[in-house]
Write an enzyme that holds these catalytic residues in place. Structure first.
Site, PDB file in Angstrom:
ATOM      1  N   LYS A  79      -6.644  -0.819 -12.420  1.00 59.82           N
ATOM      2  CA  LYS A  79      -5.608  -1.563 -11.689  1.00 59.82           C
ATOM      3  C   LYS A  79      -4.599  -2.143 -12.670  1.00 59.82           C
ATOM      4  O   LYS A  79      -4.967  -2.588 -13.769  1.00 59.82           O
ATOM      5  CB  LYS A  79      -6.293  -2.684 -10.886  1.00 59.82           C
ATOM      6  CG  LYS A  79      -5.361  -3.472  -9.967  1.00 59.82           C
ATOM      7  CD  LYS A  79      -6.133  -4.526  -9.169  1.00 59.82           C
ATOM      8  CE  LYS A  79      -5.222  -5.338  -8.253  1.00 59.82           C
ATOM      9  NZ  LYS A  79      -5.941  -6.389  -7.498  1.00 59.82           N
ATOM     10  N   SER A 154      -5.264  -6.344  -2.378  1.00 55.65           N
ATOM     11  CA  SER A 154      -4.178  -5.920  -3.244  1.00 55.65           C
ATOM     12  C   SER A 154      -4.516  -4.692  -4.096  1.00 55.65           C
ATOM     13  O   SER A 154      -3.611  -4.051  -4.613  1.00 55.65           O
ATOM     14  CB  SER A 154      -3.770  -7.074  -4.163  1.00 55.65           C
ATOM     15  OG  SER A 154      -4.835  -7.391  -5.047  1.00 55.65           O
ATOM     16  N   SER A 178      -9.521  -8.647  -2.363  1.00 56.28           N
ATOM     17  CA  SER A 178      -8.749  -7.489  -2.839  1.00 56.28           C
ATOM     18  C   SER A 178      -9.541  -6.306  -3.367  1.00 56.28           C
ATOM     19  O   SER A 178      -8.955  -5.263  -3.645  1.00 56.28           O
ATOM     20  CB  SER A 178      -7.775  -7.928  -3.930  1.00 56.28           C
ATOM     21  OG  SER A 178      -6.665  -8.516  -3.337  1.00 56.28           O
TER      22      SER A 178
HETATM   23  N1  GLN Z   1      -4.996 -10.680   0.328  1.00 55.08           N
HETATM   24  C1  GLN Z   1      -5.302 -11.912  -0.342  1.00 55.08           C
HETATM   25  C2  GLN Z   1      -4.027 -12.515  -0.867  1.00 55.08           C
HETATM   26  O1  GLN Z   1      -3.006 -12.019  -0.551  1.00 55.08           O
HETATM   27  C3  GLN Z   1      -6.288 -11.673  -1.431  1.00 55.08           C
HETATM   28  C4  GLN Z   1      -5.685 -11.046  -2.617  1.00 55.08           C
HETATM   29  C5  GLN Z   1      -6.662 -10.811  -3.726  1.00 55.08           C
HETATM   30  O2  GLN Z   1      -7.877 -10.856  -3.542  1.00 55.08           O
HETATM   31  N2  GLN Z   1      -6.106 -10.625  -4.906  1.00 55.08           N
HETATM   32  O3  GLN Z   1      -4.022 -13.462  -1.577  1.00 55.08           O
END
Ligand code: GLN
Length: 491
Positions: A79, A154, A178
């Protein structure tokens, strides 16, 4: 059959026996990536030649009889939030344009020590803020099961690349879901370790009290292999804990007899997707038939999780992202009158709308006069959420929930509605707030269109062996992992 269709453990055993060469595997990875990327866009960039050269080096060392690590020759997708020496690390953001990592993150160094080859930069929501990978500054990633849909986020690139068979495994990061949410929406296994299990040194921080790095894989055995490789205390990250690192594959007994599995009533709510609910209930029935004991539990503060998360995560993000001001890293706006003007112009042009929204929210909840009402109160509720889990784990060994309330939604459907987007994480954020571990494992598909559904298995702090054992036993008793997406455009 292309080698990219095999799991890490199958590949590692064939490589070790010299039935295949790392170079052949690398060639298949590059060919598959080239074939599907124009449709999928899981990678922001990748370098096939570099992968081939690294693979040839593994083959050469193997033929000289050198002792190689358990993942020798396995490409692992990375990532865009993890530093890999000599590569860009943009976190899906324009503000890090031109930044080249001067060092390897600890997880990358550990992967290399195990013989794996870090490969490419996987797409993500900018600074890991989002649930659909539509917040990337470099274009969205699509879901391999239906290219009109999002892969989750994400870490959408990390999930889609494994689901589409580009690369056998990947790493992502999980602050509020995420890893687990995109794994669920793409039909792969994704594991968020306990806070402190894996070093975050070299992970670009989003919310430091919540972030963890973890693996995406085709099956639970692979997730266990990767977790063993990346875990452990690191002097460079004082939040990593000195708990011993087991060989996680040893806990995969295939047996759940005698285990108590908790079903939290707050996670089976009216309004959730019917097909998701019935797939998860069927998984619970399967585990019961296999000899697990199901116990009803309650996590009474669950409803406050999202609100608490969006206070704490934004507060921490506003502090962590202060360093991106054009002075030291990446992009700097031109034509500034003075340094203050330069900071403003750089941040204004460099950050996308969701990141800007979070910084403003985070600055607000930390500002004097509001700190007690928002940030401090959120911290207190966070403690209650953690206590809910600690109490629940007195009655059970692991907890079962859906990973997400719905299957993958259509691209664009929630892009202009942040609050609806935030709801995608309703079943995942509390796990990060409590600092416990969780894994998402495929548990079925919706009918029309055919989209993956995930079962979330949650464990105590450092309870990774138990959740892997449950997820693996369930996986082996079902056939879901054998289904593969056919990456082609619908209609
Ligand atoms: N979707 C969540 C956010 O927007 C979690 C994101 C993540 O785990 N990095 O913060």
């Amino acid at each position: 059959m292309a080698l990219t269709e095999l799991t890490v453990h199958e590949l590692a055993s064939r490589l070790a026996k010299k039935e295949i060469a790392a170079e052949e595997l690398a060639r298949d990875v590059v060919a598959r990536t080239e074939a599907v990327e124009p449709k999928l866009h899981a990678f922001l960039e990748w370098n096939g030649e570099e992968l081939m050269a690294a693979a040839r080096d593994v083959d050469a060392r193997r033929s000289r009889g050198e002792a190689l690590g358990p993942l020798a020759g396995i490409p692992v997708g990375i990532k865009d939030v993890l530093n890999v020496k000599g590569h860009s690390c943009r976190c899906g953001s324009k503000i890090l344009q031109g930044y080249i990592s001067p060092y390897d993150a600890t997880v990358i160094a550990k992967l290399r020590a195990a013989g794996a080859i870090p490969f490419g930069r996987l797409n993500m929501d900018e600074f890991a803020m989002g649930s659909s990978t539509e917040n990337s500054a470099f274009g969205a990633t699509r879901n391999p099961w239906d290219l009109e849909r999002i892969p989750g986020g994400s870490s959408g690139g990390s999930a889609a690349a494994v689901a589409a068979g580009e690369v056998p495994a990947t790493l992502g990061s999980d602050t509020g879901g995420s890893i687990r949410q995109p794994a669920s929406l793409c039909g792969v296994v994704g594991l968020k370790p306990t806070y402190g299990r894996v070093s975050r040194f070299g992970l670009v921080a989003f919310a430091s009290s919540l972030d963890q790095i973890g693996p995406f894989a085709k099956d639970v055995t692979d997730a266990a292999l990767l977790l063993s490789a990346i875990s452990g205390k690191d002097p460079h990250d004082s939040t990593s804990l000195p708990e011993p690192v087991p060989d996680y594959t040893k806990s995969l007994t295939g047996d759940v007899r005698g285990l108590k599995l908790g079903l939290p009533k707050e996670y089976f709510v009216p309004g959730m997707d019917k097909e998701v609910e019935s797939a998860v209930r069927a998984a619970v029935d399967k585990l019961t038939a296999m000899g697990a004991e199901i116990v009803e539990i309650s996590l009474p503060h669950s409803d406050y999780g999202l609100a608490v998360y969006y206070i704490i995560a934004t507060a921490e993000a506003s502090a962590n992202l202060a360093r991106f001001d054009g002075v030291r890293y990446g992009f700097r706006a031109k034509d500034a009158k003075d340094p203050i003007d330069m900071y403003g112009r750089t941040r204004g042009a460099g950050f996308g709308p969701e990141v800007t929204r979070r910084i403003i929210l985070g600055t607000y909840v930390l500002s004097s006069g509001y700190y007690d009402a928002y940030y401090l109160r959120a911290q207190k509720v966070r403690t209650l959420i953690r206590q809910d889990f600690i109490e629940a784990f007195k009655k059970c060994d692991a907890i079962l929930t859906p990973t997400t309330p719905t299957p993958a939604f259509k691209a664009g459907e929630k892009a202009d509605d942040p609050l609806t987007m935030y709801l995608s994480d309703i079943f995942t954020v509390n796990v990060n707030l409590a600092g416990i571990c969780g894994v998402s494992v495929p548990c079925g598909f919706t009918k029309q269109p055919k989209l993956p559904i995930g079962l979330q298995v949650l464990g105590k702090p450092f309870g990774e062996e138990t959740i892997l054992r449950v997820a693996h036993a369930y996986e082996q008793a079902t056939e879901w992992r054998k289904e593969k997406p056919d990456v082609k455009r619908k209609t």
